[in-house]
Design a protein around this motif. Structure first.
Motif, PDB file in Angstrom:
ATOM      1  N   SER A  51       0.842  -1.200   0.000  1.00 17.52           N
ATOM      2  CA  SER A  51       0.000   0.000   0.000  1.00 17.52           C
ATOM      3  C   SER A  51       0.875   1.247   0.000  1.00 17.52           C
ATOM      4  CB  SER A  51      -0.907   0.000   1.232  1.00 17.52           C
ATOM      5  OG  SER A  51      -1.378   1.324   1.454  1.00 17.52           O
ATOM      6  N   ARG A  93      -0.046   4.277   0.313  1.00 17.93           N
ATOM      7  CA  ARG A  93      -0.466   5.203   1.387  1.00 17.93           C
ATOM      8  C   ARG A  93       0.139   4.792   2.719  1.00 17.93           C
ATOM      9  NH1 ARG A  93      -5.769   8.032   0.515  1.00 17.93           N
ATOM     10  NH2 ARG A  93      -5.824   8.073   2.769  1.00 17.93           N
ATOM     11  N   GLU A  94       0.130   3.492   2.972  1.00 17.51           N
ATOM     12  CA  GLU A  94       0.674   3.045   4.254  1.00 17.51           C
ATOM     13  C   GLU A  94       2.184   3.242   4.318  1.00 17.51           C
ATOM     14  OE1 GLU A  94      -0.633  -0.791   5.532  1.00 17.51           O
ATOM     15  OE2 GLU A  94      -2.721  -0.245   5.178  1.00 17.51           O
ATOM     16  N   ALA A 148       2.646   6.848   5.038  1.00 17.50           N
ATOM     17  CA  ALA A 148       2.270   7.195   6.418  1.00 17.50           C
ATOM     18  C   ALA A 148       3.305   6.667   7.413  1.00 17.50           C
ATOM     19  CB  ALA A 148       0.888   6.640   6.732  1.00 17.50           C
ATOM     20  N   THR A 149       3.777   5.428   7.196  1.00 17.45           N
ATOM     21  CA  THR A 149       4.773   4.877   8.130  1.00 17.45           C
ATOM     22  C   THR A 149       6.091   5.633   8.004  1.00 17.45           C
ATOM     23  OG1 THR A 149       3.727   2.737   7.839  1.00 17.45           O
ATOM     24  CG2 THR A 149       5.872   2.728   8.907  1.00 17.45           C
ATOM     25  N   ARG A 181       5.220  -8.428   4.864  1.00 21.32           N
ATOM     26  CA  ARG A 181       3.968  -7.700   4.967  1.00 21.32           C
ATOM     27  C   ARG A 181       2.931  -8.373   5.828  1.00 21.32           C
ATOM     28  NH1 ARG A 181       3.813  -7.488  -0.865  1.00 21.32           N
ATOM     29  NH2 ARG A 181       6.019  -7.074  -0.863  1.00 21.32           N
ATOM     30  N   ALA A 238       0.537  -5.806   7.624  1.00 21.08           N
ATOM     31  CA  ALA A 238      -0.487  -4.759   7.545  1.00 21.08           C
ATOM     32  C   ALA A 238      -0.450  -3.991   6.238  1.00 21.08           C
ATOM     33  CB  ALA A 238      -0.284  -3.796   8.696  1.00 21.08           C
ATOM     34  N   ALA A 239       0.603  -4.227   5.408  1.00 27.14           N
ATOM     35  CA  ALA A 239       0.801  -3.285   4.305  1.00 27.14           C
ATOM     36  C   ALA A 239       0.028  -3.623   3.038  1.00 27.14           C
ATOM     37  CB  ALA A 239       2.284  -3.199   3.997  1.00 27.14           C
ATOM     38  N   GLY A 277      -5.180  -0.945  -0.451  1.00 30.99           N
ATOM     39  CA  GLY A 277      -5.194   0.491  -0.487  1.00 30.99           C
ATOM     40  C   GLY A 277      -4.405   1.185  -1.490  1.00 30.99           C
TER      41      GLY A 277
END
Ligand SMILES: Cc1ncc(COP(=O)(O)O)c(C=O)c1O
Length: 487
Positions: free
Chosen positions: A415, A417-418, A421-422, A481, A483-484, A487
């Motif tokens: 993702s 976005r992730e 964000a991370t 991975r 959580a990634a 999205g």
């Protein structure tokens, strides 16, 4: 060749590549980056010019020039008897390691931004402020009294002559001063041009997708219907443009924003055929064409089809966004509409600044700055490419032929976005490509097409920051991975 700067000053690595252009520029760039990144602390004493020249095996004059430039830019201070010291920084240069905490992505890092890959920012520490202050004082001294009256609605005649001559020389355009209107940057020029388009019966405009969201908002605000047209690895898909029913298009042919693709020669021809067929107009956003690295920049579309192209130029990338000057080169039938819009909204840009820019360009200072910046950006781009290849594997970084940004393709299933964000929580600011999807009329993004990618602006990050930033992104994007996905 690597030189360790050990004695007579702080332990700082200065790397000189004797085959890569001006040694002075390289030293200056690295010292500036070291100060911005606070590897050289405020108050730290720099070695004497003689000593540093000896260590780096360059002439003393080269180091004297470097120190003078850094002095003029406020990075260092010098006082009789105490040599040259790193200045206590405040303002934009010092702000780099952490000031504005929210990117245009709306991603708010949970701690300070140490490495900022924000799109669209030129090297703020290299803005030629000494030249600019010379030009402002020269403009103040020499501008004829009559011109203080702000009479010419199209803008300074002098600047219109200079920018059109520049556009003919550097961008293969064919406009003259009578075709030009001076504005406060690209966005203002776009707003005026869209108003004139609407007056001329154009109600629908096509925008590149992906592309800057803000341009869609500006077009809608001007009362136009926006349709998005896909960009592929040849640039704008002209067949889809034909199908869109639009009679106007806004595009970035020299270096597509954000993918970095240059419009292929066959597409340029198709585009010019399309605009004749629909009796339409092309708005050419020529925002960073000057920084082309592998060959000469491709010429402006305005030179190919002057009756149907409105060329929009700006110094936001070449000098600094804060100078906020630009130009619109338009076919005669649209000029009156653009000038009316300018007259009724703001009368455009300050006259003294216009005269200063004309002087900067006319005296060769602008060209000299571009040459210098091209070397700096080329170097950063090479570091970015090498580091991305090392961390992510070959062929992942695209759009490197020109400009100050590139697109890093992430592994499928990650993702974007992730990752952004991370990375933000780790002090690295970067925008996901999805941020550049043209929004639909209700403000939503169109579904993001795979593969996931990040847009990396490298104009205002030093070499070491690029290395550190890419390593952080790799740690985040390539870790096993859980959580990634999505999205
Ligand atoms: C695609 C694009 N066009 C134009 C510009 C210049 O806009 P302005 O002159 O309003 O700063 C930018 C600056 O970031 C840009 O990214």
């Amino acid at each position: 060749m690597t030189v360790k700067w050990a004695r007579g000053g702080p332990d700082l690595l200065v790397v000189l590549d004797r085959d890569a252009g001006s040694l002075g520029t390289q030293i200056q760039d690295q010292l500036r980056a070291a100060i911005r990144e606070q590897r050289l602390a405020a108050g730290e004493r720099l070695p004497s010019t003689r000593h540093l020249a000896g260590l780096l095996e360059v002439s003393r004059g080269t180091v004297v020039d470097v120190y003078e430039q850094l002095l003029a830019e406020g990075y260092v201070e010098s006082a009789v008897g105490s040599g040259t010291r790193v200045a206590a920084m405040s303002g934009p240069a010092a702000a780099a390691p952490g000031a504005s905490a929210v990117s245009s992505s709306g991603v708010a890092p949970s701690r300070l931004v140490a490495i900022d890959f924000e799109y669209g920012i030129p090297d703020l520490g290299s803005v030629p402020l000494t030249d600019w202050s010379w030009a402002i004082s020269e403009a103040t001294r020499t501008l004829p009294t009559a011109e203080l009256g702000d009479e010419d609605l199209a803008g300074s005649r002098h600047l219109r002559e200079v920018v059109t001559s520049y556009h003919r020389r550097v961008r293969s355009g064919c406009a003259s001063a009578d075709d030009a209107v001076i504005v406060s940057g690209f966005r203002q020029g776009l707003t005026f041009a869209l108003a004139a388009l609407k007056e001329n019966g154009v109600h629908r405009i096509a925008l590149e997708n992906p592309g800057p969201r803000e341009h869609a908002l500006i077009a809608r605000r001007a009362g136009l219907e926006v349709v998005s047209v896909a960009v592929d690895d040849q640039g704008l898909d002209v067949q889809r443009l034909r199908e869109s029913g639009a009679r106007a298009v806004l595009l970035t042919p020299a270096h597509q924003c954000p993918t970095g693709v240059a419009l292929a020669p066959s597409r340029r021809r198709e585009l010019v055929a399309w605009v004749d067929d629909v009796d339409g107009l092309i708005l050419e956003d020529d925002y960073d064409a000057e920084f082309r690295y592998d060959r000469q920049p491709v010429g402006s579309l305005q030179g190919l089809s002057p009756a149907r192209v409105i060329a929009l130029g700006s110094v936001s990338k070449t000098l600094a966004p804060a100078i906020r000057l630009g130009w619109v080169l338009a076919p005669p039938r649209l000029l009156a509409g653009i000038i009316t819009e300018k007259r009724l909204s703001s009368r455009g840009a300050p006259g003294l600044d216009q005269e200063a820019l004309a002087l900067l360009m006319e005296t060769g200072r602008f060209d000299r700055h571009l040459r210098r910046m091209r070397d700096i950006y080329r170097h950063r781009r090479n570091v970015l490419a090498a580091e991305a290849e090392l961390a992510f594997g070959p062929g992942r970084l695209r759009g490197l032929a020109a400009g100050c940004h590139a697109v890093l393709q992430l592994p499928d299933g990650v993702s974007e976005r992730e990752v952004a964000a991370t990375a933000a929580t780790m002090g690295v600011r970067v925008n996901p490509l999805g941020l550049y999807r043209v929004p639909t009329a209700d403000g939503e993004s169109e579904p993001s097409a795979p593969p996931p990618a990040l847009v990396l602006g490298f104009g205002n990050v030093g070499e070491e920051q690029i290395r550190g930033g890419i390593r952080t992104l790799a740690t985040v994007a390539l870790r096993p991975r859980a959580a990634a996905a999505g999205g």
